[in-house]
Write a protein that holds these residues in place. Structure first.
Motif, PDB file in Angstrom:
ATOM      1  N   LEU A  37      20.957 -61.339 -79.610  1.00 12.23           N
ATOM      2  CA  LEU A  37      21.378 -62.493 -78.808  1.00 12.23           C
ATOM      3  C   LEU A  37      20.418 -63.297 -78.136  1.00 12.23           C
ATOM      4  O   LEU A  37      20.501 -64.620 -77.987  1.00 12.23           O
ATOM      5  CB  LEU A  37      22.367 -61.876 -77.862  1.00 12.23           C
ATOM      6  CG  LEU A  37      23.856 -61.437 -78.318  1.00 12.23           C
ATOM      7  CD1 LEU A  37      24.635 -60.719 -77.098  1.00 12.23           C
ATOM      8  CD2 LEU A  37      24.576 -62.458 -78.970  1.00 12.23           C
ATOM      9  N   VAL A  38      19.355 -62.560 -77.473  1.00 12.46           N
ATOM     10  CA  VAL A  38      18.265 -63.312 -76.952  1.00 12.46           C
ATOM     11  C   VAL A  38      17.463 -64.057 -77.824  1.00 12.46           C
ATOM     12  O   VAL A  38      17.136 -65.342 -77.679  1.00 12.46           O
ATOM     13  CB  VAL A  38      17.405 -62.598 -75.987  1.00 12.46           C
ATOM     14  CG1 VAL A  38      16.053 -62.968 -75.697  1.00 12.46           C
ATOM     15  CG2 VAL A  38      18.272 -61.794 -75.144  1.00 12.46           C
ATOM     16  N   VAL A  39      17.156 -63.675 -79.139  1.00 11.16           N
ATOM     17  CA  VAL A  39      16.423 -64.456 -80.205  1.00 11.16           C
ATOM     18  C   VAL A  39      17.357 -65.497 -80.705  1.00 11.16           C
ATOM     19  O   VAL A  39      16.740 -66.509 -80.829  1.00 11.16           O
ATOM     20  CB  VAL A  39      16.012 -63.257 -81.255  1.00 11.16           C
ATOM     21  CG1 VAL A  39      15.674 -64.028 -82.279  1.00 11.16           C
ATOM     22  CG2 VAL A  39      14.890 -62.458 -80.930  1.00 11.16           C
ATOM     23  N   THR A  40      18.506 -65.295 -80.809  1.00 11.23           N
ATOM     24  CA  THR A  40      19.225 -66.258 -81.360  1.00 11.23           C
ATOM     25  C   THR A  40      19.215 -67.380 -80.280  1.00 11.23           C
ATOM     26  O   THR A  40      19.126 -68.738 -80.722  1.00 11.23           O
ATOM     27  CB  THR A  40      20.735 -65.729 -81.513  1.00 11.23           C
ATOM     28  OG1 THR A  40      20.651 -64.777 -82.418  1.00 11.23           O
ATOM     29  CG2 THR A  40      21.459 -67.052 -81.982  1.00 11.23           C
ATOM     30  N   ALA A  41      19.392 -67.114 -78.978  1.00 16.88           N
ATOM     31  CA  ALA A  41      19.668 -67.941 -77.733  1.00 16.88           C
ATOM     32  C   ALA A  41      18.230 -68.874 -77.859  1.00 16.88           C
ATOM     33  O   ALA A  41      18.420 -70.130 -77.473  1.00 16.88           O
ATOM     34  CB  ALA A  41      19.856 -67.528 -76.538  1.00 16.88           C
ATOM     35  N   VAL A  42      17.197 -68.305 -77.858  1.00 21.51           N
ATOM     36  CA  VAL A  42      15.624 -69.053 -78.094  1.00 21.51           C
ATOM     37  C   VAL A  42      15.898 -69.883 -79.226  1.00 21.51           C
ATOM     38  O   VAL A  42      15.162 -71.118 -79.005  1.00 21.51           O
ATOM     39  CB  VAL A  42      14.898 -67.923 -78.100  1.00 21.51           C
ATOM     40  CG1 VAL A  42      13.388 -68.571 -78.576  1.00 21.51           C
ATOM     41  CG2 VAL A  42      14.515 -67.179 -76.770  1.00 21.51           C
ATOM     42  N   LEU A  43      16.299 -69.461 -80.644  1.00 24.24           N
ATOM     43  CA  LEU A  43      16.218 -70.094 -81.616  1.00 24.24           C
ATOM     44  C   LEU A  43      17.261 -71.422 -81.593  1.00 24.24           C
ATOM     45  O   LEU A  43      16.729 -72.499 -81.995  1.00 24.24           O
ATOM     46  CB  LEU A  43      16.227 -69.572 -82.796  1.00 24.24           C
ATOM     47  CG  LEU A  43      15.145 -68.420 -82.898  1.00 24.24           C
ATOM     48  CD1 LEU A  43      15.441 -67.623 -84.220  1.00 24.24           C
ATOM     49  CD2 LEU A  43      13.748 -69.160 -83.300  1.00 24.24           C
TER      50      LEU A  43
END
Length: 133
Positions: A37-43
């Motif tokens: 979820l964090v990586v998706t939010a960053v991207l």
């Protein structure tokens, strides 16, 4: 009876600073899901905002206090099993939890058999008679 939960960084389980591990503990979610979820939010959304929020959480959140296992004789006291009922929840799958419970029961049964063997032995009887003197 509600227990108050606090948000901590878990540096032992974390890759960079333990912020995602702390969030997964707080919301009782699997760690891999929080990281995705964090990586998706960053991207996909506010990349710089999420990175700044992560760094801020790194400095603001306290480290999780270490949980020391209590020694009881020759065995170690273990926490109760947490069984997960949904895929995203943190805990053990039901089959693994059942296997762990069987192993714990086998260890307890072995200790009980050792105690029964001692109590029914002549060594115990002699020791008890000596203590009565």
């Amino acid at each position: 009876m509600s227990t108050k939960r606090e948000l901590f960084r878990d540096a032992e389980r974390g890759k960079i600073a333990g912020v995602c591990a702390g969030i997964s503990d707080y919301f009782n979610m699997e760690l891999w899901l929080v990281r995705i979820l964090v990586v998706t939010a960053v991207l996909l959304s506010g990349g710089p905002f999420i990175v700044v929020a992560y760094i801020a959480a790194w400095f603001i959140l306290d480290k999780k206090p270490s949980e020391k296992t209590m020694k009881t004789g020759d065995s170690i006291h273990q926490d109760p099993l947490e069984v997960k009922f949904k895929v995203w929840q943190k805990g053990e799958p039901p089959r693994r939890a059942l296997q762990d419970l069987k192993e714990r029961l086998a260890r307890v049964d072995g200790r009980l058999q050792e105690m029964e063997r001692y109590v029914t032995s002549t060594e115990f009887t002699v020791s008890r008679e000596i203590n009565k003197l």
